[in-house]
Design a protein around this motif. Structure first.
Motif, short mmCIF file in Angstrom:
data_model
loop_
_atom_site.label_atom_id
_atom_site.label_comp_id
_atom_site.label_asym_id
_atom_site.label_seq_id
_atom_site.Cartn_x
_atom_site.Cartn_y
_atom_site.Cartn_z
N GLY A 21 28.48 42.30 46.84
CA GLY A 21 27.75 41.40 47.71
C GLY A 21 26.26 41.53 47.45
O GLY A 21 25.81 41.48 46.32
N ASP A 22 25.50 41.77 48.53
CA ASP A 22 24.06 41.87 48.40
C ASP A 22 23.63 43.09 47.58
O ASP A 22 22.51 43.15 47.08
CB ASP A 22 23.41 41.96 49.79
N ARG A 23 24.54 44.07 47.44
CA ARG A 23 24.19 45.27 46.68
C ARG A 23 23.94 44.97 45.21
O ARG A 23 23.18 45.66 44.55
CB ARG A 23 25.31 46.32 46.82
N ASN A 24 24.61 43.96 44.69
CA ASN A 24 24.45 43.62 43.28
C ASN A 24 24.66 42.12 43.13
O ASN A 24 25.77 41.65 42.95
CB ASN A 24 25.47 44.40 42.42
N ILE B 12 28.20 38.59 42.21
CA ILE B 12 28.74 37.67 43.20
C ILE B 12 29.42 36.52 42.46
O ILE B 12 28.75 35.72 41.80
CB ILE B 12 27.63 37.13 44.12
N PRO B 13 30.75 36.43 42.51
CA PRO B 13 31.47 35.45 41.70
C PRO B 13 31.89 34.19 42.44
O PRO B 13 31.77 34.09 43.66
CB PRO B 13 32.72 36.24 41.29
N ILE B 14 32.42 33.22 41.68
CA ILE B 14 33.14 32.09 42.24
C ILE B 14 34.60 32.26 41.82
O ILE B 14 34.93 33.11 40.99
CB ILE B 14 32.58 30.74 41.75
N THR B 15 35.49 31.45 42.37
CA THR B 15 36.91 31.54 42.02
C THR B 15 37.20 30.70 40.78
O THR B 15 36.43 29.78 40.44
CB THR B 15 37.79 31.04 43.17
N PRO B 16 38.32 30.96 40.11
CA PRO B 16 38.71 30.11 38.98
C PRO B 16 38.85 28.64 39.37
O PRO B 16 38.53 27.75 38.58
CB PRO B 16 40.06 30.70 38.56
N ARG B 17 39.31 28.38 40.58
CA ARG B 17 39.48 26.99 41.02
C ARG B 17 38.13 26.30 41.17
O ARG B 17 37.97 25.13 40.80
CB ARG B 17 40.25 26.95 42.34
N GLU B 18 37.15 27.04 41.71
CA GLU B 18 35.81 26.47 41.82
C GLU B 18 35.23 26.19 40.45
O GLU B 18 34.59 25.16 40.21
CB GLU B 18 34.90 27.44 42.59
N ILE C 20 27.75 32.00 34.48
CA ILE C 20 28.56 32.00 35.70
C ILE C 20 29.43 33.25 35.72
O ILE C 20 29.85 33.73 34.66
CB ILE C 20 29.46 30.75 35.75
N LEU C 21 29.70 33.77 36.91
CA LEU C 21 30.62 34.89 37.07
C LEU C 21 31.84 34.42 37.86
O LEU C 21 31.71 33.80 38.91
CB LEU C 21 29.94 36.04 37.81
N VAL C 22 33.03 34.73 37.34
CA VAL C 22 34.28 34.30 37.98
C VAL C 22 35.16 35.52 38.21
O VAL C 22 35.22 36.43 37.38
CB VAL C 22 35.03 33.29 37.09
#
Length: 234
Positions: free
Chosen positions: A83-86, A90-96, A129-131
């Motif tokens: 979360g805010d720690r790093n 912070i990812p999104i989902t594969p569907r997003e 992007i991070l997933v």
């Protein structure tokens, strides 16, 4: 949109074979590997089954930066989220991802990390992007080939959702067919000794609601009509 799978220092040939098979399932043909070609061992080809050509045509790179140099949108995948720690984790989902990139006319590179410790922060920084695949807290980290399969499925489904390959294009039941089905079902209930009198009306209501919610085809409706029409319980 062209999708490319990029593996960073994979450790097990069997995983590569399974990944090649997943890629073929979801119409992805280009595999890039950061690492040594020795990873393509006999186990890899056995596990690939009919997707051996994907392994034979795999491209090898000395670094991730070289592997993604010509990619338009690069996606890092991870099972380690934060979360805010790093904020980098912070990812999104594969569907997003699939929905957001549906109109992308360039090349989409999906980067997968090592089986033991995934992608390092410096790898993630090279990506746009991070997933992460949502998983149970009891066992949150997926097998590499399984994670590839989930993400490629979402991308593939979004690209063909308006024209699913196995869509049988069955004709929906018409209003008249549905009305006939309900009429014959009601008559069936009325003459049935298995349904108590005080429950017959509720049975009719329940069946009507089921038919109303269902995407019942004309063939299915007529098959049921024949059953109820020919049943004689008197």
């Amino acid at each position: 949109m062209k999708t490319v799978v990029i593996l960073v220092n994979p450790k097990y040939g069997g995983n590569l074979g399974a990944i090649a098979r997943n890629m073929m399932n979801f119409n992805v043909s280009e595999l890039r590997i950061v690492g040594n070609s020795d990873i393509l061992d006999n186990d890899a080809y056995i596990r690939a089954v009919h997707a051996k050509d994907i392994l034979k045509n795999a491209k090898f790179y000395k670094s991730l930066s070289n592997a993604v140099s010509d990619i338009d949108v690069t996606v890092a995948t991870t099972g380690a989220v934060s979360g805010d720690r790093n904020i980098k984790r912070i990812p999104i989902t594969p569907r997003e991802l699939a929905k957001n990139q549906k109109e992308n006319e360039g090349t989409l590179g999906i980067v997968f990390g090592r089986e033991d410790d995934g992608l390092k922060n410096e790898d993630v920084e090279l990506c746009d992007i991070l997933v992460s695949v949502p998983t149970s807290e009891k066992y949150p980290i997926m097998n590499l080939s399984h994670a590839v399969s989930v993400i490629l499925y979402e991308i593939y489904y979004e690209s063909v959702s308006s024209d699913i390959p196995y869509n049988l294009r069955m004709k929906n039941a018409s209003k008249i067919e549905k009305e006939m089905l309900l009429r014959f079902f009601n008559e069936f209930v009325d003459i049935s000794n298995a349904v108590p009198e005080y429950r017959k009306e509720i049975c009719k209501t329940i069946f009507k609601r089921i038919v109303g919610r269902a995407f019942i085809s004309g063939k299915e409706a007529n098959s049921l009509i024949c059953v109820f029409k020919k049943t004689d319980l008197k």
